[in-house]
Scaffold this active site. Structure first.
Site, PDB file in Angstrom:
ATOM      1  N   ASP A 131       0.860  -1.243  -0.023  1.00 16.06           N
ATOM      2  CA  ASP A 131       0.011  -0.324  -0.094  1.00 16.06           C
ATOM      3  C   ASP A 131       0.821   1.178  -0.086  1.00 16.06           C
ATOM      4  OD1 ASP A 131       0.894  -0.134   2.764  1.00 16.06           O
ATOM      5  OD2 ASP A 131      -1.053   0.060   3.357  1.00 16.06           O
ATOM      6  N   SER A 132       2.286   1.057  -0.054  1.00 13.37           N
ATOM      7  CA  SER A 132       3.092   2.114  -0.434  1.00 13.37           C
ATOM      8  C   SER A 132       2.926   2.824  -1.724  1.00 13.37           C
ATOM      9  CB  SER A 132       4.578   1.892  -0.237  1.00 13.37           C
ATOM     10  OG  SER A 132       4.641   0.535  -1.223  1.00 13.37           O
ATOM     11  N   ASP A 136      -0.794  -6.141   0.175  1.00 13.34           N
ATOM     12  CA  ASP A 136      -1.290  -5.345   1.458  1.00 13.34           C
ATOM     13  C   ASP A 136      -2.816  -5.377   1.706  1.00 13.34           C
ATOM     14  OD1 ASP A 136       0.859  -4.638   3.012  1.00 13.34           O
ATOM     15  OD2 ASP A 136       1.496  -3.107   1.710  1.00 13.34           O
ATOM     16  N   LYS A 168      -0.874  -9.261   3.438  1.00 14.27           N
ATOM     17  CA  LYS A 168      -0.011  -8.831   4.700  1.00 14.27           C
ATOM     18  C   LYS A 168      -1.070  -7.595   5.384  1.00 14.27           C
ATOM     19  CE  LYS A 168       3.444  -5.816   3.698  1.00 14.27           C
ATOM     20  NZ  LYS A 168       3.071  -4.578   4.371  1.00 14.27           N
ATOM     21  N   GLU A 210      -0.971  -5.374   9.275  1.00 10.38           N
ATOM     22  CA  GLU A 210       0.007  -4.493  10.064  1.00 10.38           C
ATOM     23  C   GLU A 210      -0.394  -4.655  11.558  1.00 10.38           C
ATOM     24  OE1 GLU A 210       0.983  -0.580   8.585  1.00 10.38           O
ATOM     25  OE2 GLU A 210       1.431  -1.100   6.553  1.00 10.38           O
ATOM     26  N   GLU A 251      10.029  -3.868   9.917  1.00 11.99           N
ATOM     27  CA  GLU A 251      10.510  -2.361   9.283  1.00 11.99           C
ATOM     28  C   GLU A 251      11.164  -1.734  10.395  1.00 11.99           C
ATOM     29  OE1 GLU A 251       7.515  -0.764   6.948  1.00 11.99           O
ATOM     30  OE2 GLU A 251       8.683   0.908   6.408  1.00 11.99           O
TER      31      GLU A 251
END
Ligand code: KIV
Length: 269
Positions: free
Chosen positions: A42-43, A81, A110, A112, A178
């Site tokens: 999602d960057s 993501d 993924k 978070e 990260e």
């Protein structure tokens, strides 16, 4: 060649070379260059959409870009993501949204933070492979007070270790770390059975990931700000510098991950 499974990739014993990717053309180039896994991150909120952060990325965006990447690299493992708001509130919604990404071509989704252990367990029990993203978690950038290294104090390091154990036990197939100190990432990699992928987490993770545009040295910060105000993160390395082609730059990244010359100390915390 048929798509390698994650288990086969892990059994090879090699470091895993992962890159973000958002479209079919780059997906094909990455696959040709030997990238093991592509992350539809999602960057893309910052890199493609020019936003300040990842928070406005939608499920529709993620489905669209996952389809693009899957079309370009049908034989490469793909992680997608789950965007902000798509998995934190309701476990059934999380399942539905994860399934949509799998239908779009993802092999793994993924999510978070360490606060989604039950979601991870539920998805894993329903046959969906989950990568847990810990340490600096971009969807929480506001709460974390900006892009800051995590796990520097004993207490926060212990919390990240416990989160990694919990997510691993809940069935996560990968743990992405990260912006954490290299020694902490190494400790986690030694403790949990699940392979770890690092970004700004030192060389001793089971694999590495970079944002493709960072690898190419073409990301200069959010669209609203001048490139002169941008300072690339410590973990980013421009592999295109001194290379004659994008494919060669990506090949060099893959080799540097495999032979453990990337990340070097200067890219780690
Ligand atoms: O969205 C993304 O690109 C990511 C990487 C920074 C790991 O999550």
């Amino acid at each position: 060649m048929p798509k390698q499974t994650l288990d086969q990739l892990i059994a090879s014993g090699e470091k895993i070379a992962m890159l973000t990717c958002y479209d079919a053309t780059f997906a094909k180039v990455c696959a040709e260059a030997g990238v093991d896994m592509l992350l539809v991150g999602d960057s893309l909120g910052m890199v493609l959409q020019g936003a300040e952060n990842t928070l406005q990325v939608s499920m529709q965006d993620m489905i669209y870009h996952t389809k693009c990447v899957a079309a370009g690299a049908p034989n490469t493992l793909i992680i997608a993501d789950m965007p902000y708001g798509s998995y934190e509130h309701d476990i059934k919604d999380a399942h539905y949204n994860a399934q949509s990404l799998i239908e779009a071509g993802a092999d793994i989704v993924k999510i978070e933070s360490g606060n989604v252990v039950e979601v991870t367990r539920y998805l894993a029990e329903h046959g969906i492979a989950v990568c847990a993203h810990l340490g600096f978690t971009p969807q929480s950038v506001q709460q974390l007070g900006g892009y800051k290294i995590q796990g520097k104090t004993d207490e926060s390091a212990r919390k990240i270790i416990q989160d990694a154990i919990n997510m691993s036990v809940a069935g996560a197939c990968l743990v992405l770390l990260e912006m954490v100190p290299a020694h902490l990432a190494q400790q986690i990699t030694e403790i949990i059975k699940t392979p770890t992928i690092g970004i700004g987490a030192g060389v001793n993770c089971s694999g590495q990931v970079l944002v493709l545009q960072d690898l190419l040295g073409i990301y200069t910060g959010v669209a609203s700000k001048s490139p002169s105000d941008y300072k690339a993160p410590r973990f980013a390395k421009n592999f295109l510098a001194g290379n004659h082609s994008i494919q060669q730059a990506i090949t060099n990244y893959v080799q540097a991950v495999k032979n453990k010359t990337f990340p070097a100390t200067e890219h780690s915390y």
